[in-house]
Scaffold this active site. Sequence first.
Site, PDB file in Angstrom:
ATOM      1  N   ASP A 147      -3.398  -5.188   1.970  1.00 14.88           N
ATOM      2  CA  ASP A 147      -2.279  -4.823   1.103  1.00 14.88           C
ATOM      3  C   ASP A 147      -1.180  -5.894   1.111  1.00 14.88           C
ATOM      4  O   ASP A 147      -0.486  -6.095   0.108  1.00 14.88           O
ATOM      5  CB  ASP A 147      -1.678  -3.490   1.544  1.00 14.88           C
ATOM      6  CG  ASP A 147      -2.567  -2.302   1.225  1.00 14.88           C
ATOM      7  OD1 ASP A 147      -3.429  -2.435   0.346  1.00 14.88           O
ATOM      8  OD2 ASP A 147      -2.393  -1.244   1.860  1.00 14.88           O
TER       9      ASP A 147
ATOM     10  N   SER B 167       2.835   2.905  -7.817  1.00 13.97           N
ATOM     11  CA  SER B 167       1.591   3.102  -7.054  1.00 13.97           C
ATOM     12  C   SER B 167       1.045   1.762  -6.567  1.00 13.97           C
ATOM     13  O   SER B 167      -0.165   1.536  -6.581  1.00 13.97           O
ATOM     14  CB  SER B 167       0.541   3.820  -7.908  1.00 13.97           C
ATOM     15  OG  SER B 167       0.997   5.077  -8.326  1.00 13.97           O
TER      16      SER B 167
ATOM     17  N   SER C 114       0.242   6.089  19.634  1.00 12.78           N
ATOM     18  CA  SER C 114      -1.060   6.736  19.840  1.00 12.78           C
ATOM     19  C   SER C 114      -0.875   8.221  20.102  1.00 12.78           C
ATOM     20  O   SER C 114       0.123   8.647  20.691  1.00 12.78           O
ATOM     21  CB  SER C 114      -1.796   6.090  21.019  1.00 12.78           C
ATOM     22  OG  SER C 114      -1.026   6.219  22.211  1.00 12.78           O
TER      23      SER C 114
ATOM     24  N   ASP D 102      -5.585  -4.526  -4.768  1.00 16.09           N
ATOM     25  CA  ASP D 102      -6.873  -4.563  -4.083  1.00 16.09           C
ATOM     26  C   ASP D 102      -7.613  -3.256  -4.351  1.00 16.09           C
ATOM     27  O   ASP D 102      -7.011  -2.208  -4.538  1.00 16.09           O
ATOM     28  CB  ASP D 102      -6.740  -4.865  -2.585  1.00 16.09           C
ATOM     29  CG  ASP D 102      -5.965  -3.826  -1.803  1.00 16.09           C
ATOM     30  OD1 ASP D 102      -5.233  -3.025  -2.416  1.00 16.09           O
ATOM     31  OD2 ASP D 102      -6.079  -3.816  -0.569  1.00 16.09           O
TER      32      ASP D 102
ATOM     33  N   CYS E  81     -12.048   4.291   3.640  1.00 19.66           N
ATOM     34  CA  CYS E  81     -11.184   4.690   2.529  1.00 19.66           C
ATOM     35  C   CYS E  81     -11.766   5.862   1.745  1.00 19.66           C
ATOM     36  O   CYS E  81     -11.115   6.402   0.860  1.00 19.66           O
ATOM     37  CB  CYS E  81     -10.937   3.496   1.608  1.00 19.66           C
ATOM     38  SG  CYS E  81      -9.785   2.295   2.308  1.00 19.66           S
TER      39      CYS E  81
END
Length: 345
Positions: free
Chosen positions: A88, A46, A138, A224, A14
């Site tokens: 999430d 958000s 992918s 989170d 992150c």
Amino acid sequence: MSIRLTEFSHGGGCGCKIAPSVLSDILARSPAAIVPTDLLVGNASSDDAAVYRLNDQQAIVATTDFFTPIVDDPRDFGRIAATNAISDIYAMGATPIMALAIVGMPLDKLPVEVIGEILEGGASVCAEAGIPVAGGHSIDVLEPIYGLVALGVVAPDRLLRNDSAQAGDVLILGKPLGVGVLSAALKKGELSAAGYAQMIAHTTRLNTPGPALAAIEGVHAVTDVTGFGLAGHLLEMCRGAGLHAELDFGAIPVIDEAVDFARQGVATGASRRNWAGYGESVALDPALAPWQQVLLTDPQTSGGLLVACAPDATETVLSTFRDQGFAEAAPIGTLVAGPARISVR
């Protein structure tokens, strides 16, 4: 030849998120979106995921998260990325039901076996969460990228948001801080085996208390803590509810080895970008040292749940965390009436 996945990353986990101030500017330029009546959560708050009401009993929760390697071990990378994405869903109080894989790999540089281990690691976490990897997409890219689209379901009246905290709420953090600092130490080749083990243990622990928290009367808001650090995600909570946060730094759980590295000045570039983006909204007690500010802005990959609850729900929330193996969960501050800022003593 040994493959070091982090050598392909300009910023891992992150920590490779776009800086908060830059992201705000980008989103401000986006055209206005259609907002259906049944869209319960969209871009406005958000929040951690989008939520769409299907009927009075069910809402679908949808999120996506992916990033470049934060560790060198392919299977660990896959596990961390999958845990982070599913978090999430739990943060919204939902139960995960399915995932789709997002895969971008430099096919001319990574053996097929390594790519397979990344996907196997992610699939193992999905199996732990009780969900299938039902498909995905992918592409061939310059840096390894892996993550998930995660889907979950929740009763609309059990939905947890990040903008519904109340004055007087206690703030509880479910996991210790320091993952970003440890990742920076790892990239420098300085992280011990014990430190690496701690890092993996925290980043691959699913935030399963989410649905149970949603059932507790007095739990008002949850998010989170990920790439914007504790201070950044708490500011989103403060701004959404129009409240002021007061934190006690000494009460915040931190991974032991991360404290040692932070004192030595080890930090990610993302930590500095985070502070540049929102530091003016955080008042630090003059007695706090620079390394403590680093931990407040440290980008967490698969970080802990941050809960705002009524004082009389505190023990129930803590018991819920501890019953599911989150022994380090702790009250770290309170929310009070006032400007949407953070004060840290």
